[in-house]
Design a protein around this motif. Structure first.
Motif, short mmCIF file in Angstrom:
data_model
loop_
_atom_site.label_atom_id
_atom_site.label_comp_id
_atom_site.label_asym_id
_atom_site.label_seq_id
_atom_site.Cartn_x
_atom_site.Cartn_y
_atom_site.Cartn_z
N ASN A 5 0.84 -1.19 0.00
CA ASN A 5 0.00 0.00 0.00
C ASN A 5 0.88 1.24 0.00
N VAL A 6 0.63 2.13 -0.94
CA VAL A 6 1.34 3.41 -1.00
C VAL A 6 0.29 4.50 -0.81
N THR A 7 0.39 5.24 0.29
CA THR A 7 -0.52 6.35 0.55
C THR A 7 0.19 7.63 0.15
N ASP A 20 -3.64 11.26 -13.79
CA ASP A 20 -3.57 10.76 -15.15
C ASP A 20 -2.28 9.97 -15.39
N TRP A 21 -1.16 10.49 -14.92
CA TRP A 21 0.13 9.81 -15.07
C TRP A 21 0.14 8.49 -14.30
N MET A 22 -0.42 8.48 -13.11
CA MET A 22 -0.47 7.24 -12.33
C MET A 22 -1.24 6.16 -13.08
N LYS A 23 -2.41 6.53 -13.61
CA LYS A 23 -3.26 5.56 -14.29
C LYS A 23 -2.67 5.07 -15.61
N LYS A 24 -2.07 5.98 -16.37
CA LYS A 24 -1.61 5.63 -17.72
C LYS A 24 -0.16 5.16 -17.78
N LYS A 25 0.68 5.58 -16.81
CA LYS A 25 2.10 5.27 -16.91
C LYS A 25 2.64 4.51 -15.70
N LEU A 37 -0.15 -9.07 -8.59
CA LEU A 37 -1.27 -9.75 -9.23
C LEU A 37 -2.35 -8.77 -9.69
N GLU A 38 -2.66 -7.80 -8.85
CA GLU A 38 -3.72 -6.83 -9.12
C GLU A 38 -3.33 -5.50 -8.52
N ASN A 39 -4.06 -4.46 -8.92
CA ASN A 39 -3.85 -3.14 -8.33
C ASN A 39 -5.18 -2.42 -8.26
N ARG A 40 -5.19 -1.41 -7.42
CA ARG A 40 -6.34 -0.51 -7.38
C ARG A 40 -5.88 0.81 -6.77
N ILE A 41 -6.59 1.85 -7.15
CA ILE A 41 -6.31 3.17 -6.61
C ILE A 41 -7.58 3.68 -5.95
N LEU A 42 -7.44 4.16 -4.72
CA LEU A 42 -8.58 4.60 -3.94
C LEU A 42 -8.34 6.02 -3.44
N LYS A 43 -9.37 6.83 -3.47
CA LYS A 43 -9.27 8.18 -2.91
C LYS A 43 -9.64 8.11 -1.44
N GLU A 50 -4.12 19.41 3.23
CA GLU A 50 -4.36 20.07 1.95
C GLU A 50 -4.05 19.09 0.83
N GLY A 51 -4.58 19.35 -0.35
CA GLY A 51 -4.33 18.47 -1.49
C GLY A 51 -5.31 17.31 -1.53
N HIS A 52 -4.89 16.27 -2.22
CA HIS A 52 -5.72 15.08 -2.43
C HIS A 52 -4.93 13.87 -1.97
N THR A 53 -5.60 12.97 -1.25
CA THR A 53 -4.91 11.80 -0.71
C THR A 53 -5.46 10.53 -1.35
N TYR A 54 -4.53 9.65 -1.73
CA TYR A 54 -4.87 8.39 -2.38
C TYR A 54 -4.15 7.23 -1.72
N SER A 55 -4.76 6.07 -1.81
CA SER A 55 -4.13 4.81 -1.45
C SER A 55 -4.02 3.99 -2.74
N VAL A 56 -2.79 3.66 -3.11
CA VAL A 56 -2.55 2.84 -4.28
C VAL A 56 -2.12 1.48 -3.77
N GLN A 57 -2.87 0.44 -4.14
CA GLN A 57 -2.64 -0.89 -3.58
C GLN A 57 -2.31 -1.90 -4.67
N TYR A 58 -1.29 -2.70 -4.36
CA TYR A 58 -0.83 -3.76 -5.26
C TYR A 58 -0.85 -5.07 -4.48
N SER A 59 -1.56 -6.07 -4.96
CA SER A 59 -1.61 -7.35 -4.25
C SER A 59 -0.53 -8.29 -4.77
N PHE A 60 -0.03 -9.13 -3.87
CA PHE A 60 0.98 -10.12 -4.23
C PHE A 60 0.82 -11.33 -3.32
N SER A 61 1.34 -12.47 -3.75
CA SER A 61 1.07 -13.71 -3.02
C SER A 61 2.19 -14.17 -2.10
#
Length: 100
Positions: A5-7, A20-25, A37-43, A50-61
């Motif tokens: 998890n990267v916050t 846009d860069w996160m999603k496309k690149k 295995l999978e990923n998802r991005i959550l607000k 201030e700003g916008h906060t996201y959790s970017v998650q990557y699953s692995f086994s």
């Protein structure tokens, strides 16, 4: 199953460009490493920062997957992120274990 998890908190003036860069690149590049295995991005909602906060998650086994990612890929991918967005974001990383 585990989650890397990267916050991130991103400044408002680069928020749309960053997302846009996160999603496309960036996320596709992370997935191309073959470590996840999978990923998802959550607000994250209702944050007082201030700003916008996201959790970017990557699953692995297996723990060896994240160890390989950190050893072979993380430094270059994080450097690219920093080169593009400099001091316009703050990030922290956590490893999570899925509990069934």
């Amino acid at each position: 199953m585990y989650i890397y998890n990267v916050t991130l908190n991103v400044a408002s003036d680069v928020h749309e460009q960053w997302l846009d860069w996160m999603k496309k690149k960036h996320i596709p590049d992370v997935m191309k490493t073959g470590c996840f295995l999978e990923n998802r991005i959550l607000k994250v909602l209702y944050v007082e920062d201030e700003g916008h906060t996201y959790s970017v998650q990557y699953s692995f086994s297996e723990m060896s997957d994240i160890e390989r990612y950190q050893r072979e890929f993380a430094q270059a991918l994080q450097a690219e992120h920093k080169a593009l967005f400099g001091e316009k974001y703050a990030a922290f990383r956590t490893l999570l274990q899925v509990v069934d």
